[in-house]
Design a protein around this motif. Structure first.
Motif, PDB file in Angstrom:
ATOM      1  N   ARG A 155      -8.504  -3.454   2.539  1.00  9.90           N
ATOM      2  CA  ARG A 155      -7.234  -3.015   3.139  1.00  9.90           C
ATOM      3  C   ARG A 155      -7.223  -3.329   4.639  1.00  9.90           C
ATOM      4  O   ARG A 155      -6.227  -3.804   5.188  1.00  9.90           O
ATOM      5  CB  ARG A 155      -7.046  -1.516   2.889  1.00  9.90           C
ATOM      6  CG  ARG A 155      -5.612  -1.028   2.959  1.00  9.90           C
ATOM      7  CD  ARG A 155      -5.484   0.386   2.446  1.00  9.90           C
ATOM      8  NE  ARG A 155      -5.701   0.525   1.026  1.00  9.90           N
ATOM      9  CZ  ARG A 155      -4.805   0.245   0.093  1.00  9.90           C
ATOM     10  NH1 ARG A 155      -3.611  -0.215   0.435  1.00  9.90           N
ATOM     11  NH2 ARG A 155      -5.083   0.404  -1.188  1.00  9.90           N
ATOM     12  N   GLU A 203      -1.544  -8.843  10.953  1.00  9.25           N
ATOM     13  CA  GLU A 203      -1.345  -8.573  12.373  1.00  9.25           C
ATOM     14  C   GLU A 203      -1.503  -9.863  13.176  1.00  9.25           C
ATOM     15  O   GLU A 203      -0.747 -10.116  14.113  1.00  9.25           O
ATOM     16  CB  GLU A 203      -2.333  -7.508  12.868  1.00  9.25           C
ATOM     17  CG  GLU A 203      -2.149  -7.123  14.325  1.00  9.25           C
ATOM     18  CD  GLU A 203      -0.740  -6.671  14.681  1.00  9.25           C
ATOM     19  OE1 GLU A 203      -0.251  -7.047  15.772  1.00  9.25           O
ATOM     20  OE2 GLU A 203      -0.111  -5.958  13.869  1.00  9.25           O
ATOM     21  N   ARG A 217       5.107  -4.258   8.654  1.00 10.56           N
ATOM     22  CA  ARG A 217       3.987  -5.184   8.440  1.00 10.56           C
ATOM     23  C   ARG A 217       2.788  -4.454   7.825  1.00 10.56           C
ATOM     24  O   ARG A 217       2.168  -4.941   6.884  1.00 10.56           O
ATOM     25  CB  ARG A 217       3.619  -5.818   9.781  1.00 10.56           C
ATOM     26  CG  ARG A 217       2.624  -6.948   9.707  1.00 10.56           C
ATOM     27  CD  ARG A 217       2.524  -7.630  11.059  1.00 10.56           C
ATOM     28  NE  ARG A 217       3.750  -8.317  11.398  1.00 10.56           N
ATOM     29  CZ  ARG A 217       4.011  -9.590  11.073  1.00 10.56           C
ATOM     30  NH1 ARG A 217       3.124 -10.295  10.427  1.00 10.56           N
ATOM     31  NH2 ARG A 217       5.160 -10.149  11.402  1.00 10.56           N
ATOM     32  N   ASP A 218       2.464  -3.280   8.362  1.00  9.15           N
ATOM     33  CA  ASP A 218       1.335  -2.509   7.826  1.00  9.15           C
ATOM     34  C   ASP A 218       1.611  -2.029   6.403  1.00  9.15           C
ATOM     35  O   ASP A 218       0.707  -2.009   5.559  1.00  9.15           O
ATOM     36  CB  ASP A 218       1.021  -1.312   8.723  1.00  9.15           C
ATOM     37  CG  ASP A 218       0.236  -1.712   9.970  1.00  9.15           C
ATOM     38  OD1 ASP A 218      -0.243  -2.870  10.037  1.00  9.15           O
ATOM     39  OD2 ASP A 218       0.102  -0.875  10.878  1.00  9.15           O
ATOM     40  N   GLU A 219       2.867  -1.648   6.134  1.00 11.24           N
ATOM     41  CA  GLU A 219       3.217  -1.206   4.779  1.00 11.24           C
ATOM     42  C   GLU A 219       3.089  -2.358   3.791  1.00 11.24           C
ATOM     43  O   GLU A 219       2.624  -2.173   2.666  1.00 11.24           O
ATOM     44  CB  GLU A 219       4.636  -0.636   4.756  1.00 11.24           C
ATOM     45  CG  GLU A 219       4.747   0.730   5.403  1.00 11.24           C
ATOM     46  CD  GLU A 219       6.190   1.181   5.583  1.00 11.24           C
ATOM     47  OE1 GLU A 219       6.416   2.412   5.643  1.00 11.24           O
ATOM     48  OE2 GLU A 219       7.096   0.317   5.671  1.00 11.24           O
ATOM     49  N   ALA A 273       1.055  -4.912   4.174  1.00  8.12           N
ATOM     50  CA  ALA A 273      -0.383  -5.141   4.038  1.00  8.12           C
ATOM     51  C   ALA A 273      -0.963  -4.195   2.985  1.00  8.12           C
ATOM     52  O   ALA A 273      -1.760  -4.602   2.130  1.00  8.12           O
ATOM     53  CB  ALA A 273      -1.081  -4.945   5.380  1.00  8.12           C
ATOM     54  N   ASP A 274      -0.549  -2.926   3.036  1.00  8.72           N
ATOM     55  CA  ASP A 274      -1.036  -1.954   2.052  1.00  8.72           C
ATOM     56  C   ASP A 274      -0.525  -2.283   0.652  1.00  8.72           C
ATOM     57  O   ASP A 274      -1.254  -2.144  -0.334  1.00  8.72           O
ATOM     58  CB  ASP A 274      -0.613  -0.538   2.453  1.00  8.72           C
ATOM     59  CG  ASP A 274      -1.427  -0.007   3.623  1.00  8.72           C
ATOM     60  OD1 ASP A 274      -2.538  -0.527   3.863  1.00  8.72           O
ATOM     61  OD2 ASP A 274      -0.957   0.920   4.303  1.00  8.72           O
ATOM     62  N   ARG A 289      -4.727  -6.092   6.618  1.00 12.79           N
ATOM     63  CA  ARG A 289      -3.934  -5.667   7.778  1.00 12.79           C
ATOM     64  C   ARG A 289      -4.195  -6.570   8.986  1.00 12.79           C
ATOM     65  O   ARG A 289      -3.283  -6.919   9.719  1.00 12.79           O
ATOM     66  CB  ARG A 289      -4.244  -4.218   8.154  1.00 12.79           C
ATOM     67  CG  ARG A 289      -3.523  -3.210   7.301  1.00 12.79           C
ATOM     68  CD  ARG A 289      -3.716  -1.804   7.844  1.00 12.79           C
ATOM     69  NE  ARG A 289      -2.882  -0.876   7.100  1.00 12.79           N
ATOM     70  CZ  ARG A 289      -2.371   0.221   7.617  1.00 12.79           C
ATOM     71  NH1 ARG A 289      -2.602   0.550   8.864  1.00 12.79           N
ATOM     72  NH2 ARG A 289      -1.630   1.022   6.890  1.00 12.79           N
ATOM     73  N   GLN A 290      -5.464  -6.929   9.182  1.00 10.13           N
ATOM     74  CA  GLN A 290      -5.800  -7.766  10.337  1.00 10.13           C
ATOM     75  C   GLN A 290      -5.190  -9.154  10.216  1.00 10.13           C
ATOM     76  O   GLN A 290      -4.685  -9.700  11.194  1.00 10.13           O
ATOM     77  CB  GLN A 290      -7.317  -7.879  10.486  1.00 10.13           C
ATOM     78  CG  GLN A 290      -7.734  -8.605  11.753  1.00 10.13           C
ATOM     79  CD  GLN A 290      -7.209  -7.926  13.010  1.00 10.13           C
ATOM     80  OE1 GLN A 290      -7.496  -6.762  13.251  1.00 10.13           O
ATOM     81  NE2 GLN A 290      -6.421  -8.633  13.810  1.00 10.13           N
TER      82      GLN A 290
END
Length: 198
Positions: free
Chosen positions: A89, A97, A179-181, A183-184, A93-94
Motif C-alpha cells: 500500500r 505521488e 490520489r491517495d484514495e 492508491a488504496d 502511494r509513493q
C-alpha cells in the motif's frame, strides 16, 4: 576550447527537460522540433544544443530522469519492517505521488522510447526492472503460491503497474476520488485479487 559548465547548469537542464516533455506530450515525438522546445524553454537553439545534441538525447534524459527519481523515491519510502500488505500500500502511494505533476514525463516514457538506441534502452530497462522487482517481491510475500503451478507473479505485478501507469489518462485532482484514495483502491484490488489467483 571546451565550454565550461555554468553554475546553474543543472537548474537550466531541469527546466529544459520539463519544457521538452511538455512539447513532446502535446506535439508528439515526431512533430516536435528543437526550435519549438527552445522557444518553450525560453532559451536559444544554440543553448539547447549545448545541453542536448538531438531530440533523442532529450527523450532519453526525460525518461531516464523520470524513472531514476521514481526508483529513488520508492526505495526511500519502502518499509521492509511492515507487513507485506501495508508495504505494498505504501509503495503504490509513493508511485502515484511521484506521478503527480509528471504527466508529460510519463507520456514521453510511454510513447517516446522507440527512438532510443539499444544502449539507452538497456539503461532504461535496468531501472524499470529494479522498480518492478521491488513490487513483485512484495506481492510474492503476500501470495508465495503465485508461481507454484504456473508463472503468475509477473502478470499480477504488471497488472498493478497497468493500474498505476495509465491513471494519468483519466484521473483529475477535482474528481470524485483523491490520489491517495485511488492508491488504496488499486492496492485493495490487487490484494483481494491475489487471494483468488491460483
Amino acid at each position: 576550447m571546451a565550454r565550461t559548465r555554468a553554475v546553474d547548469f543543472e537548474e537550466k537542464q531541469r527546466g529544459i527537460l520539463a519544457s521538452a516533455a511538455a512539447v513532446f506530450a502535446e506535439m508528439g515525438m515526431e512533430k516536435a522540433s528543437m526550435a519549438q522546445i527552445a522557444a518553450h524553454s525560453n532559451v536559444s537553439k544554440a543553448l539547447l544544443y549545448h545541453y542536448y545534441p538531438s531530440k533523442d538525447a532529450l527523450i532519453f534524459d526525460i525518461v531516464r530522469t523520470h524513472l531514476a527519481e521514481l526508483d529513488a523515491a520508492i526505495e526511500a519510502a519502502d518499509r521492509p519492517d511492515l507487513t507485506p500488505e501495508k508495504r505494498l500500500r505504501l509503495l503504490v502511494r509513493q508511485v502515484l505521488e511521484n506521478y503527480r505533476d509528471a504527466d508529460d514525463h510519463h507520456k514521453v516514457q510511454l510513447n517516446g522510447t522507440s527512438a532510443l538506441s539499444p544502449k539507452q534502452m538497456a539503461e532504461i530497462h535496468a531501472i524499470e526492472r529494479r522498480i518492478v522487482k521491488r513490487f513483485s517481491a512484495v506481492i510474492n510475500d503476500i501470495n508465495p503460491d503465485l508461481n507454484s503451478d504456473r508463472p503468475l507473479l509477473m502478470p499480477v505485478t504488471m497488472s498493478l503497474f497497468g493500474m498505476m501507469n495509465w491513471v494519468y489518462m483519466w484521473f483529475r485532482p477535482d474528481g470524485p476520488i483523491s490520489r491517495d484514495e485511488y492508491a488504496d483502491l488499486a492496492t485493495t484490488l490487487i490484494l483481494e485479487g491475489v487471494k483468488a489467483v491460483r
